[in-house]
Design an enzyme around this catalytic site. Structure first.
Site, PDB file in Angstrom:
ATOM      1  N   TYR A 120      -5.743  10.872   3.590  1.00  0.00           N
ATOM      2  CA  TYR A 120      -6.421  11.758   2.808  1.00  0.00           C
ATOM      3  C   TYR A 120      -6.880  13.068   3.719  1.00  0.00           C
ATOM      4  O   TYR A 120      -7.160  14.219   3.471  1.00  0.00           O
ATOM      5  CB  TYR A 120      -7.504  11.424   2.040  1.00  0.00           C
ATOM      6  CG  TYR A 120      -7.148  10.660   0.788  1.00  0.00           C
ATOM      7  CD1 TYR A 120      -6.604   9.433   1.031  1.00  0.00           C
ATOM      8  CD2 TYR A 120      -7.047  10.924  -0.203  1.00  0.00           C
ATOM      9  CE1 TYR A 120      -6.348   8.631   0.054  1.00  0.00           C
ATOM     10  CE2 TYR A 120      -6.990  10.296  -1.420  1.00  0.00           C
ATOM     11  CZ  TYR A 120      -6.280   8.928  -1.211  1.00  0.00           C
ATOM     12  OH  TYR A 120      -6.056   8.242  -2.348  1.00  0.00           O
ATOM     13  N   LYS A 167      -5.161  -3.114   7.410  1.00  0.00           N
ATOM     14  CA  LYS A 167      -3.810  -3.218   7.820  1.00  0.00           C
ATOM     15  C   LYS A 167      -3.730  -3.102   9.250  1.00  0.00           C
ATOM     16  O   LYS A 167      -2.937  -2.617   9.696  1.00  0.00           O
ATOM     17  CB  LYS A 167      -2.864  -2.628   6.979  1.00  0.00           C
ATOM     18  CG  LYS A 167      -1.442  -3.005   6.984  1.00  0.00           C
ATOM     19  CD  LYS A 167      -0.770  -4.056   6.313  1.00  0.00           C
ATOM     20  CE  LYS A 167       0.508  -4.557   6.869  1.00  0.00           C
ATOM     21  NZ  LYS A 167       1.019  -5.771   6.294  1.00  0.00           N
ATOM     22  N   ASP A 199      -2.488  -6.283   2.070  1.00  0.00           N
ATOM     23  CA  ASP A 199      -1.394  -7.122   1.293  1.00  0.00           C
ATOM     24  C   ASP A 199      -1.887  -8.464   0.870  1.00  0.00           C
ATOM     25  O   ASP A 199      -1.654  -8.531  -0.331  1.00  0.00           O
ATOM     26  CB  ASP A 199      -0.179  -7.063   1.999  1.00  0.00           C
ATOM     27  CG  ASP A 199      -0.360  -7.643   3.693  1.00  0.00           C
ATOM     28  OD1 ASP A 199      -1.234  -7.405   4.062  1.00  0.00           O
ATOM     29  OD2 ASP A 199       0.858  -7.984   4.091  1.00  0.00           O
ATOM     30  N   ASP A 223      -8.184   3.309  -2.499  1.00  0.00           N
ATOM     31  CA  ASP A 223      -7.454   3.355  -3.995  1.00  0.00           C
ATOM     32  C   ASP A 223      -6.612   2.718  -4.550  1.00  0.00           C
ATOM     33  O   ASP A 223      -6.936   2.481  -5.751  1.00  0.00           O
ATOM     34  CB  ASP A 223      -6.929   5.016  -3.339  1.00  0.00           C
ATOM     35  CG  ASP A 223      -6.090   5.585  -4.724  1.00  0.00           C
ATOM     36  OD1 ASP A 223      -6.800   5.881  -5.546  1.00  0.00           O
ATOM     37  OD2 ASP A 223      -4.868   5.901  -4.463  1.00  0.00           O
ATOM     38  N   ASP A 227      -7.793   0.259  -7.936  1.00  0.00           N
ATOM     39  CA  ASP A 227      -6.756   0.385  -9.067  1.00  0.00           C
ATOM     40  C   ASP A 227      -6.180  -0.908  -9.595  1.00  0.00           C
ATOM     41  O   ASP A 227      -6.082  -1.378 -10.778  1.00  0.00           O
ATOM     42  CB  ASP A 227      -5.924   1.360  -9.141  1.00  0.00           C
ATOM     43  CG  ASP A 227      -6.112   2.720  -9.379  1.00  0.00           C
ATOM     44  OD1 ASP A 227      -7.296   2.977  -9.328  1.00  0.00           O
ATOM     45  OD2 ASP A 227      -5.479   3.665  -9.744  1.00  0.00           O
TER      46      ASP A 227
HETATM   47  C1  LIG Z   1      -6.128  12.053  -7.908  1.00  0.00           C
HETATM   48  C2  LIG Z   1      -6.091  11.137  -6.661  1.00  0.00           C
HETATM   49  C3  LIG Z   1      -6.063  12.448  -5.429  1.00  0.00           C
HETATM   50  C4  LIG Z   1      -7.465  10.457  -6.391  1.00  0.00           C
HETATM   51  C5  LIG Z   1      -7.239   9.653  -5.091  1.00  0.00           C
HETATM   52  O1  LIG Z   1      -6.294   9.330  -4.769  1.00  0.00           O
HETATM   53  O2  LIG Z   1      -8.254   9.422  -4.615  1.00  0.00           O
HETATM   54  C6  LIG Z   1      -7.328   9.217  -7.581  1.00  0.00           C
HETATM   55  O3  LIG Z   1      -6.342   8.366  -7.382  1.00  0.00           O
HETATM   56  C7  LIG Z   1      -8.672   8.640  -7.531  1.00  0.00           C
HETATM   57  O4  LIG Z   1      -8.593   7.546  -6.963  1.00  0.00           O
HETATM   58  O5  LIG Z   1      -9.667   9.148  -7.548  1.00  0.00           O
HETATM   59  C1  LIG Z   2       3.482  -9.479   9.175  1.00  0.00           C
HETATM   60  C2  LIG Z   2       3.626  -8.108   8.784  1.00  0.00           C
HETATM   61  C3  LIG Z   2       3.873  -7.091   9.857  1.00  0.00           C
HETATM   62  C4  LIG Z   2       4.352  -7.813   7.648  1.00  0.00           C
HETATM   63  C5  LIG Z   2       4.693  -6.342   6.919  1.00  0.00           C
HETATM   64  O1  LIG Z   2       3.776  -5.511   7.100  1.00  0.00           O
HETATM   65  O2  LIG Z   2       5.798  -5.931   6.669  1.00  0.00           O
HETATM   66  C6  LIG Z   2       4.245  -8.762   6.300  1.00  0.00           C
HETATM   67  O3  LIG Z   2       3.130  -8.301   5.630  1.00  0.00           O
HETATM   68  C7  LIG Z   2       5.572  -8.679   5.499  1.00  0.00           C
HETATM   69  O4  LIG Z   2       5.284  -8.190   4.365  1.00  0.00           O
HETATM   70  O5  LIG Z   2       6.586  -9.152   5.739  1.00  0.00           O
END
Ligand SMILES: CC(C)[C@H](C(=O)O)[C@@H](O)C(=O)O
Ligand SMILES: CC(C)[C@H](C(=O)O)[C@@H](O)C(=O)O
Lengths: 326, 326
Positions: A120, A167, A199, A223, A227
């Protein structure tokens, strides 16, 4: 002491749910002075500018700002406003309420999202016809500010500690700095932490959200993961948020301007009213904040409900009942 | 024609599920020559190097590579191996199977994840004590390669089109280039697309996964959103993936090395066997691929099941039954 509260309804249902939350605040008879300001698609259409300088200045000078929702121009409005109040943390509770259908009714999480940097901070370049870049920034100082806030937050609210989601296995330097700084500050403060890759968090929070409680994360991770949690509790309709800075703060429902139902007077005001309760807490009105939280929770459980929750009440009906229950 | 298949079991349960998948492939009596190679924590402990040059070279020269799982050194192994096979797309199906508990049993998604750039192109700097940066790269060429693949993919498989998931409202130049390029290529090819912000996707896929089908996204978005989908279908245990390049490809289960159950002979081999089926399809053995898919699906539905699915069968038991059902 009188507090100046800037109110920015914005577009669509923002024009309906924001006044509803103001009605609830007014019913508490506190010394609030409300100042209304414009932002969003409608203003942009008139003036070419989605966020008038006047609105920015008002938010930058007020004790607190209550924000509704904005349409297409959301990023042009909300990101500068977060800056206007110097917000370094975005607090996003994601809690399932009895009476509301949720994919995981046991969900009760709070995200503390870094609110100033990451992707951001927004330095982008088009280096050539083929190549574009974005410079993602992570600083020790912003990570430290967030971590100190998180330590206070979990102490005050009786949590066991917090989880750091990141990450750093891929973004070793940047998310590594984030993770290490946050963990270090926590240790200095005697707060327990664990960590999880963002992830892996996405999988595990679906399988069992009770594994997590307070989740501290970089801006974009916060974010997306908050969500995701919204999906587990039944949608964005009920999620409040607070953008907190050292002196000022801005409160907003997580939902958007919902053009499909705007103007019908049936938008669910709960997320905005809960955001207003977070504002009361922030301003030190703890009892009033509790009263509003309870009134909303009772109303979610017992009705009346707006159509998004399967009822046929209007925004005004729900607001009136919440006020009666204060 | 003989195909050389490099087999990299890796660490933990990788040593159990990879041989199981090789057994299934061998039962098909095709002209495969299997060459085993090392990678992972164990090798790193011995040699200081998680990915021996020899393994890299083998993957870079083979028709296909079957990869198991690696522990702590995962990023040091899998990211260079994706590069070794020049993979520009990571195919990640996330499908719920009858007989397996899923939060959203109706989930049937395929993620086509950009596999070379984004935050993974990995240029990071520590500019000062306080400031670290990462340069996220998005190119038109990589976006175009992915989009062309996606167009073929949806044409071949009878889908209606695909969804582009991105965060171009914040990463305007980089994700904007991604979105615009992918949409343009799709239009050139007469393929329908729609688009969704990655945060909104995270909410909506929980509320109703049937809204989506094939999802095309930047690298990190694909990482997180596909892991989210894994949560909806019951965990990473059943998810296969393919890293496809112009000439070579690498197939791997999405799960990790699961040190907690490694060595007990009870790891679920399904994800690796399904990954092997994706390999068969990639090499042109469509009938054999279908047979393996069906044998695994029948086994997931009717058992036997390993402990992760509530059964008490061993890896060997399940593999034997899958082979019998071919
Ligand atoms: C509108 C957008 C820029 C915003 C963000 O990414 O922060 C929204 O998704 C949020 O989470 O408030
Ligand atoms: C281990 C890691 C680097 C890898 C990635 O982030 O791609 C894993 O999470 C995947 O999705 O295969």
């Amino acid at each position: 002491m009188t507090h100046e509260i800037v109110v920015i309804p914005g577009d669509g249902i923002g024009q309906e749910v924001t006044p509803a939350a103001v009605d609830v605040l007014e019913a508490l008879d506190l010394e609030f002075e409300f100042v209304e300001a414009d932002a969003g698609d409608a203003v942009a259409e008139e003036t070419g500018e989605p966020l008038p300088q006047e609105t920015y200045d008002l938010a930058a000078g007020a004790d607190a700002t209550l924000f509704g929702a904005v349409g297409e121009t959301a990023a042009d409005v909300i990101l500068p406003l977060r800056e206007a109040v110097e917000s370094f943390v975005n607090i996003r509770p994601a809690k399932a309420y009895p009476g509301v259908d949720a994919l995981r009714p046991e969900t009760d999480l709070v995200f503390l999202r870094e609110n100033t940097e990451g992707v951001y901070s927004g330095h982008e370049d088009r280096l050539s016809q083929d190549v574009s870049t974005l410079t993602r920034v992570v600083t020790e100082s912003a990570s430290r500010d967030l971590a100190e806030f998180a330590c206070d937050y979990v102490a005050g609210d009786g949590h066991d500690g917090f989880t750091i989601a990141h990450k750093a296995n891929v973004m070793r330097e940047t998310d590594g700095l984030f993770r290490d700084t946050v963990a270090e500050v926590a240790e200095e403060n005697g707060v327990e932490t664990d960590e999880v890759l963002m992830d892996a968090f996405a999988t595990h929070v679906c399988l069992d959200p009770t594994q997590f409680d307070v989740v501290v994360c970089p801006n974009l991770a916060g974010d997306v993961l908050s969500d995701l949690a919204a999906g587990l509790v039944g949608g964005l309709g009920l999620l409040p948020s607070a953008n907190v800075g050292p002196e000022r703060a801005l409160f907003e429902p997580v939902h958007g301007s919902a053009p499909d139902i705007a103007g019908e007077g049936v938008a669910n005001p709960a997320a905005t009213i809960i955001s207003a309760a977070m504002m009361l807490e922030h301003l030190g009105y703890d009892d009033e904040a509790d009263a509003v939280h309870e009134a909303v929770e009772t109303t979610l459980e017992e009705g009346p409900h707006t159509p998004d929750l399967g009822g046929d009440a209007s925004t005004a009906d729900v607001t009136e009942v919440v006020i009666d229950r204060l």
